[in-house]
Design a protein around this motif. Structure first.
Motif, PDB file in Angstrom:
ATOM      1  N   ALA A  51     103.224  -3.394  22.345  1.00  0.00           N
ATOM      2  CA  ALA A  51     102.598  -4.415  21.496  1.00  0.00           C
ATOM      3  C   ALA A  51     102.083  -5.502  22.438  1.00  0.00           C
ATOM      4  N   LEU A  52     100.832  -5.368  22.844  1.00  0.00           N
ATOM      5  CA  LEU A  52     100.311  -6.147  23.962  1.00  0.00           C
ATOM      6  C   LEU A  52      99.893  -7.571  23.635  1.00  0.00           C
ATOM      7  N   CYS A  53      99.756  -7.901  22.361  1.00  0.00           N
ATOM      8  CA  CYS A  53      99.167  -9.206  22.030  1.00  0.00           C
ATOM      9  C   CYS A  53     100.016 -10.136  21.186  1.00  0.00           C
ATOM     10  N   SER A  54     100.932  -9.603  20.392  1.00  0.00           N
ATOM     11  CA  SER A  54     101.574 -10.474  19.416  1.00  0.00           C
ATOM     12  C   SER A  54     102.927  -9.934  18.979  1.00  0.00           C
ATOM     13  N   ASN A  55     103.566 -10.694  18.086  1.00  0.00           N
ATOM     14  CA  ASN A  55     104.785 -10.292  17.399  1.00  0.00           C
ATOM     15  C   ASN A  55     104.422  -9.990  15.953  1.00  0.00           C
ATOM     16  N   TYR A  56     105.231  -9.155  15.289  1.00  0.00           N
ATOM     17  CA  TYR A  56     104.909  -8.723  13.936  1.00  0.00           C
ATOM     18  C   TYR A  56     106.155  -8.744  13.054  1.00  0.00           C
ATOM     19  N   ILE A  57     105.943  -8.977  11.764  1.00  0.00           N
ATOM     20  CA  ILE A  57     107.004  -8.901  10.771  1.00  0.00           C
ATOM     21  C   ILE A  57     106.485  -8.064   9.608  1.00  0.00           C
ATOM     22  N   GLY A 115     108.674 -18.478  17.263  1.00  0.00           N
ATOM     23  CA  GLY A 115     107.336 -17.996  17.592  1.00  0.00           C
ATOM     24  C   GLY A 115     106.576 -17.571  16.360  1.00  0.00           C
ATOM     25  N   ASP A 116     105.348 -17.145  16.594  1.00  0.00           N
ATOM     26  CA  ASP A 116     104.475 -16.699  15.515  1.00  0.00           C
ATOM     27  C   ASP A 116     104.575 -15.191  15.337  1.00  0.00           C
ATOM     28  N   PHE A 117     104.512 -14.752  14.071  1.00  0.00           N
ATOM     29  CA  PHE A 117     104.620 -13.345  13.707  1.00  0.00           C
ATOM     30  C   PHE A 117     103.524 -13.007  12.707  1.00  0.00           C
ATOM     31  N   ILE A 118     102.731 -11.993  13.010  1.00  0.00           N
ATOM     32  CA  ILE A 118     101.705 -11.523  12.095  1.00  0.00           C
ATOM     33  C   ILE A 118     102.375 -10.634  11.049  1.00  0.00           C
ATOM     34  N   VAL A 119     102.063 -10.866   9.785  1.00  0.00           N
ATOM     35  CA  VAL A 119     102.619 -10.068   8.694  1.00  0.00           C
ATOM     36  C   VAL A 119     101.792  -8.785   8.561  1.00  0.00           C
ATOM     37  N   LEU A 120     102.465  -7.635   8.708  1.00  0.00           N
ATOM     38  CA  LEU A 120     101.807  -6.333   8.588  1.00  0.00           C
ATOM     39  C   LEU A 120     102.584  -5.443   7.638  1.00  0.00           C
ATOM     40  N   ASP A 121     101.893  -4.537   7.029  1.00  0.00           N
ATOM     41  CA  ASP A 121     102.536  -3.539   6.179  1.00  0.00           C
ATOM     42  C   ASP A 121     103.083  -2.435   7.084  1.00  0.00           C
ATOM     43  N   MET A 122     104.318  -2.634   7.546  1.00  0.00           N
ATOM     44  CA  MET A 122     104.955  -1.688   8.469  1.00  0.00           C
ATOM     45  C   MET A 122     105.992  -0.877   7.713  1.00  0.00           C
ATOM     46  N   LYS A 123     106.002   0.398   7.945  1.00  0.00           N
ATOM     47  CA  LYS A 123     106.899   1.287   7.222  1.00  0.00           C
ATOM     48  C   LYS A 123     108.296   1.367   7.849  1.00  0.00           C
ATOM     49  N   TYR A 124     108.381   1.361   9.174  1.00  0.00           N
ATOM     50  CA  TYR A 124     109.640   1.673   9.834  1.00  0.00           C
ATOM     51  C   TYR A 124     110.296   0.521  10.576  1.00  0.00           C
ATOM     52  N   ASN A 125     109.621  -0.573  10.789  1.00  0.00           N
ATOM     53  CA  ASN A 125     110.194  -1.676  11.558  1.00  0.00           C
ATOM     54  C   ASN A 125     110.207  -2.950  10.729  1.00  0.00           C
ATOM     55  N   ASP A 126     111.270  -3.740  10.913  1.00  0.00           N
ATOM     56  CA  ASP A 126     111.361  -5.037  10.250  1.00  0.00           C
ATOM     57  C   ASP A 126     110.582  -6.081  11.054  1.00  0.00           C
ATOM     58  N   ILE A 127     110.895  -6.159  12.344  1.00  0.00           N
ATOM     59  CA  ILE A 127     110.244  -7.111  13.246  1.00  0.00           C
ATOM     60  C   ILE A 127     109.950  -6.397  14.559  1.00  0.00           C
ATOM     61  N   ILE A 128     108.785  -6.684  15.115  1.00  0.00           N
ATOM     62  CA  ILE A 128     108.419  -6.191  16.442  1.00  0.00           C
ATOM     63  C   ILE A 128     108.151  -7.401  17.326  1.00  0.00           C
ATOM     64  N   ILE A 129     108.832  -7.428  18.448  1.00  0.00           N
ATOM     65  CA  ILE A 129     108.594  -8.454  19.465  1.00  0.00           C
ATOM     66  C   ILE A 129     107.670  -7.828  20.504  1.00  0.00           C
ATOM     67  N   GLY A 130     106.525  -8.464  20.748  1.00  0.00           N
ATOM     68  CA  GLY A 130     105.528  -7.925  21.659  1.00  0.00           C
ATOM     69  C   GLY A 130     105.778  -8.294  23.115  1.00  0.00           C
ATOM     70  N   LEU A 131     105.017  -7.655  23.983  1.00  0.00           N
ATOM     71  CA  LEU A 131     105.187  -7.803  25.431  1.00  0.00           C
ATOM     72  C   LEU A 131     105.085  -9.246  25.928  1.00  0.00           C
ATOM     73  N   PRO A 132     104.117 -10.052  25.488  1.00  0.00           N
ATOM     74  CA  PRO A 132     104.084 -11.429  26.006  1.00  0.00           C
ATOM     75  C   PRO A 132     105.382 -12.201  25.747  1.00  0.00           C
ATOM     76  N   THR A 133     105.945 -12.027  24.561  1.00  0.00           N
ATOM     77  CA  THR A 133     107.200 -12.715  24.237  1.00  0.00           C
ATOM     78  C   THR A 133     108.363 -12.155  25.052  1.00  0.00           C
ATOM     79  N   ILE A 134     108.395 -10.836  25.225  1.00  0.00           N
ATOM     80  CA  ILE A 134     109.454 -10.224  26.039  1.00  0.00           C
ATOM     81  C   ILE A 134     109.420 -10.804  27.448  1.00  0.00           C
ATOM     82  N   LEU A 135     108.245 -10.831  28.056  1.00  0.00           N
ATOM     83  CA  LEU A 135     108.115 -11.263  29.451  1.00  0.00           C
ATOM     84  C   LEU A 135     108.331 -12.749  29.657  1.00  0.00           C
ATOM     85  N   PHE A 136     107.822 -13.580  28.739  1.00  0.00           N
ATOM     86  CA  PHE A 136     107.812 -15.014  28.998  1.00  0.00           C
ATOM     87  C   PHE A 136     108.856 -15.823  28.236  1.00  0.00           C
ATOM     88  N   ASP A 137     109.428 -15.267  27.181  1.00  0.00           N
ATOM     89  CA  ASP A 137     110.395 -16.033  26.397  1.00  0.00           C
ATOM     90  C   ASP A 137     111.769 -15.379  26.294  1.00  0.00           C
TER      91      ASP A 137
END
Length: 160
Positions: A51-57, A115-137
């Motif tokens: 997830a190269l750009c953002s976080n998702y919920i 942080g900010d989380f984009i709301v997506l219609d995801m079937k299998y995940n509750d929250i996804i933490i993307g690479l920028p957040t992993i690396l910098f936070d």
């Protein structure tokens, strides 16, 4: 060992059967003490280096917490997200600013993240933490948990 981690997740989380999870999170009130949990909801969190750009919920989790969010925590922004198959694109009109109390492999492995989380219609995940957040936070939390998992796992011989 992975089964032990999964057993620690709430039975209600849609991501419970996802073998990639090593974290769980609870939502904190952004305007109060970071230890105050609302909804008493624990969700599964995938740290996704793809997830190269953002976080998702997920939309499902958003609907569960929506009534507890202050209007300042909801932004109406149009976004488009390309999925890993390079063919599917999902659109969203909603982004949330959330504070999560993240817990990893053990009780001492915790971190509060806002942080900010984009709301997506995801079937299998509750929250996804993307690479920028992993690396910098969340790098220290991520690294400590990967090392804890590695220490508990069996050694797999290298291919000959």
């Amino acid at each position: 060992m992975l089964q032990t981690i999964l057993n620690n997740l709430d039975n209600n989380t849609s991501a419970r059967n996802n073998p990639r999870l090593i974290f769980k999170a609870q939502f904190c009130d952004n305007n109060q003490d970071k230890n105050i949990i609302f909804n008493n909801l624990t969700v599964g969190v995938l740290f996704d280096s793809g997830a190269l750009c953002s976080n998702y919920i997920s939309m499902k989790i958003y609907k569960k917490i929506e009534k507890n969010l202050h209007h300042d925590n909801i932004k109406y922004v149009k976004t488009r997200t390309s999925l890993a198959d390079d063919a599917t694109t999902l659109s969203s009109n909603t982004m949330l600013n959330l504070t999560l109390n993240l817990q990893g492999e053990n009780e001492s492995s915790r971190q509060v993240y806002n942080g900010d989380f984009i709301v997506l219609d995801m079937k299998y995940n509750d929250i996804i933490i993307g690479l920028p957040t992993i690396l910098f936070d969340l790098w220290d939390l991520f690294k400590a948990n990967v090392e804890a998992c590695k220490a508990k796992s069996e050694v797999v011989p290298k291919y000959q």
